[in-house]
Design a protein around this motif. Structure first.
Motif, short mmCIF file in Angstrom:
data_model
loop_
_atom_site.label_atom_id
_atom_site.label_comp_id
_atom_site.label_asym_id
_atom_site.label_seq_id
_atom_site.Cartn_x
_atom_site.Cartn_y
_atom_site.Cartn_z
N LEU A 31 0.83 -0.99 -0.07
CA LEU A 31 0.05 -0.01 -0.03
C LEU A 31 0.92 1.29 0.05
CD1 LEU A 31 -2.72 1.58 0.31
CD2 LEU A 31 -2.12 1.36 2.91
N PHE A 32 1.83 1.41 0.74
CA PHE A 32 2.56 2.26 0.91
C PHE A 32 3.55 2.55 -0.18
CE2 PHE A 32 1.39 2.38 5.64
CZ PHE A 32 0.79 3.86 5.61
N ASP A 33 4.34 1.63 -0.67
CA ASP A 33 5.08 1.58 -1.94
C ASP A 33 4.32 2.04 -3.08
OD1 ASP A 33 7.05 0.49 -0.28
OD2 ASP A 33 6.97 -1.66 -1.18
N GLU A 34 2.97 1.50 -3.41
CA GLU A 34 2.30 1.97 -4.35
C GLU A 34 1.93 3.41 -4.29
OE1 GLU A 34 -0.72 -0.57 -4.86
OE2 GLU A 34 0.25 -2.44 -4.95
N GLU A 35 1.61 3.97 -3.04
CA GLU A 35 1.42 5.28 -2.87
C GLU A 35 2.40 6.15 -3.07
OE1 GLU A 35 -1.32 8.59 -2.20
OE2 GLU A 35 -1.99 6.40 -2.82
N ALA A 36 3.50 5.62 -2.76
CA ALA A 36 4.74 6.83 -2.69
C ALA A 36 4.99 6.69 -4.27
CB ALA A 36 6.03 6.08 -1.83
N ARG A 37 5.15 5.56 -4.99
CA ARG A 37 5.41 5.88 -6.44
C ARG A 37 4.38 6.56 -7.14
NH1 ARG A 37 6.60 0.86 -6.79
NH2 ARG A 37 4.62 0.00 -6.91
N MET A 38 2.99 6.73 -6.72
CA MET A 38 2.07 7.35 -7.57
C MET A 38 2.29 8.68 -6.93
SD MET A 38 -1.48 5.49 -7.40
CE MET A 38 -2.03 6.40 -6.18
N VAL A 39 2.39 9.14 -5.71
CA VAL A 39 2.80 10.47 -5.51
C VAL A 39 4.06 11.17 -6.11
CG1 VAL A 39 3.51 11.98 -3.47
CG2 VAL A 39 1.78 10.39 -3.22
N LEU A 40 5.06 10.51 -6.35
CA LEU A 40 6.30 10.87 -6.88
C LEU A 40 6.24 11.00 -8.42
CD1 LEU A 40 8.99 8.94 -4.56
CD2 LEU A 40 8.23 11.41 -4.42
N ASP A 41 5.30 10.28 -8.92
CA ASP A 41 5.29 10.23 -10.58
C ASP A 41 4.16 11.43 -10.77
OD1 ASP A 41 6.88 8.00 -10.89
OD2 ASP A 41 5.04 6.51 -11.05
N GLU A 42 3.29 11.70 -9.74
CA GLU A 42 2.44 12.73 -10.10
C GLU A 42 2.85 14.05 -9.95
OE1 GLU A 42 -1.43 11.89 -8.07
OE2 GLU A 42 -1.50 9.85 -8.89
N VAL A 43 4.08 14.25 -9.26
CA VAL A 43 4.42 15.70 -8.87
C VAL A 43 5.11 16.04 -9.96
CG1 VAL A 43 6.03 16.74 -7.36
CG2 VAL A 43 4.77 15.23 -6.44
N LYS A 44 4.53 17.07 -10.59
CA LYS A 44 4.93 17.58 -11.89
C LYS A 44 6.08 18.61 -11.63
CE LYS A 44 0.41 17.04 -13.82
NZ LYS A 44 -0.78 17.00 -12.88
N GLU A 45 6.88 18.59 -12.70
CA GLU A 45 8.06 19.71 -12.59
C GLU A 45 7.28 20.89 -13.01
OE1 GLU A 45 12.06 19.96 -15.15
OE2 GLU A 45 11.56 17.87 -14.31
N GLY A 46 7.79 21.97 -12.07
CA GLY A 46 7.39 23.25 -12.18
C GLY A 46 6.00 23.56 -11.43
N GLY A 47 5.60 22.31 -10.90
CA GLY A 47 4.38 22.46 -10.02
C GLY A 47 5.05 23.28 -8.40
N THR A 48 4.07 23.71 -7.68
CA THR A 48 4.66 24.26 -6.15
C THR A 48 4.88 23.37 -5.35
OG1 THR A 48 2.35 24.61 -5.64
CG2 THR A 48 3.06 26.42 -6.99
N PHE A 49 5.80 23.65 -4.27
CA PHE A 49 5.98 22.85 -3.50
C PHE A 49 4.69 22.59 -2.56
CE2 PHE A 49 7.18 21.81 1.20
CZ PHE A 49 7.93 20.70 0.85
N GLU A 105 1.75 22.49 -3.69
CA GLU A 105 0.83 21.45 -4.55
C GLU A 105 1.40 19.77 -4.22
OE1 GLU A 105 -0.33 23.89 -8.36
OE2 GLU A 105 1.31 22.73 -8.32
N ALA A 106 2.79 19.75 -4.38
CA ALA A 106 3.34 18.43 -4.31
C ALA A 106 3.28 17.92 -2.46
CB ALA A 106 4.75 18.59 -4.33
N TYR A 107 3.30 18.84 -1.91
CA TYR A 107 3.13 18.38 -0.47
C TYR A 107 1.51 18.12 -0.13
CZ TYR A 107 3.22 18.51 4.98
OH TYR A 107 3.17 18.23 6.28
N ALA A 108 0.84 18.87 -0.73
CA ALA A 108 -0.89 18.59 -0.50
C ALA A 108 -1.07 17.11 -0.95
CB ALA A 108 -1.56 19.77 -1.06
N ARG A 109 -0.44 16.92 -2.21
CA ARG A 109 -0.92 15.56 -2.93
C ARG A 109 0.01 14.40 -1.94
NH1 ARG A 109 -1.71 11.25 -3.49
NH2 ARG A 109 -1.54 9.85 -5.17
N SER A 110 0.90 14.55 -1.66
CA SER A 110 1.71 13.65 -0.60
C SER A 110 1.00 13.51 0.54
CB SER A 110 2.89 14.02 -0.32
OG SER A 110 3.14 15.18 0.38
#
Length: 184
Positions: free
Chosen positions: A55-73, A75-80
């Motif tokens: 569960l955590f491995d898949e979620e971590a992979r999804m979070v890291l894949d979804e964080v777009k370059e050029g996005g804000t910190f 946005e990335a933190y909220a998604r994680s």
């Protein structure tokens, strides 16, 4: 079909974890709720803790894949943070269990990777050594994980958007000062 079954087992486990402490969940509970037999469960996972790690491995992979370059910190933190916020009850059960360390490992991995990405982005053009990048990454990721753990310990009160905003704003407000400190 195999990917669907594996994912169904993980999602069923998460749903059960919302109402049942981790230490009380059985393979039988998951199999009955997911409508798979025990052999199918054991084909994908060796035990409950293996499902938890998946569960955590898949979620971590999804979070890291979804964080777009050029996005804000922010946005990335909220998604994680979405896994925690959307599954409060499960997170509280997990944190209270003997295997709560898996939650901490997830937080450590995701925070360090996200922070590192943004530190590298903000440090572009500066002559920082790898040890400086590592120090800044550790400083912020440990602060984020520590704040998150304290929030969980206090029952995950519903000020999550406020804490996410404050942590993101603190990162943005101080990152260049940290970089400058390492340049001295």
């Amino acid at each position: 079909m195999a990917k669907f079954t594996r994912k169904a087992i993980v999602q069923t486990f998460l749903q059960i974890l919302k109402t049942t402490p981790l230490d009380k969940i059985t393979v039988k509970d998951i199999c009955e709720s997911c409508e798979v037999n025990r052999n199918t469960f054991y084909y994908y996972f060796k035990d409950i803790y293996d499902v938890l790690e998946a569960l955590f491995d898949e979620e971590a992979r999804m979070v890291l894949d979804e964080v777009k370059e050029g996005g804000t910190f922010y946005e990335a933190y909220a998604r994680s943070s979405a896994l925690l916020i959307n599954n409060r009850e499960a997170i509280m059960h997990l944190y209270a269990s003997e295997n709560g360390k898996v939650l901490r490992q997830y937080l450590d991995v995701v925070a360090a990777e996200l922070v590192r990405r943004f530190v590298l982005e903000k440090a572009s053009g500066y002559d920082l050594e790898e040890t400086d990048i590592n120090f800044i990454t550790a400083f912020y990721s440990n602060g984020i994980v520590g704040s998150t753990i304290k929030w969980i310990e206090k029952g995950m009160k519903r000020y999550d958007r406020d804490i996410i905003r404050r942590i993101a704003d603190s990162f943005e407000a101080t990152i260049y000062d940290m970089i400058e400190c390492c340049m001295r």
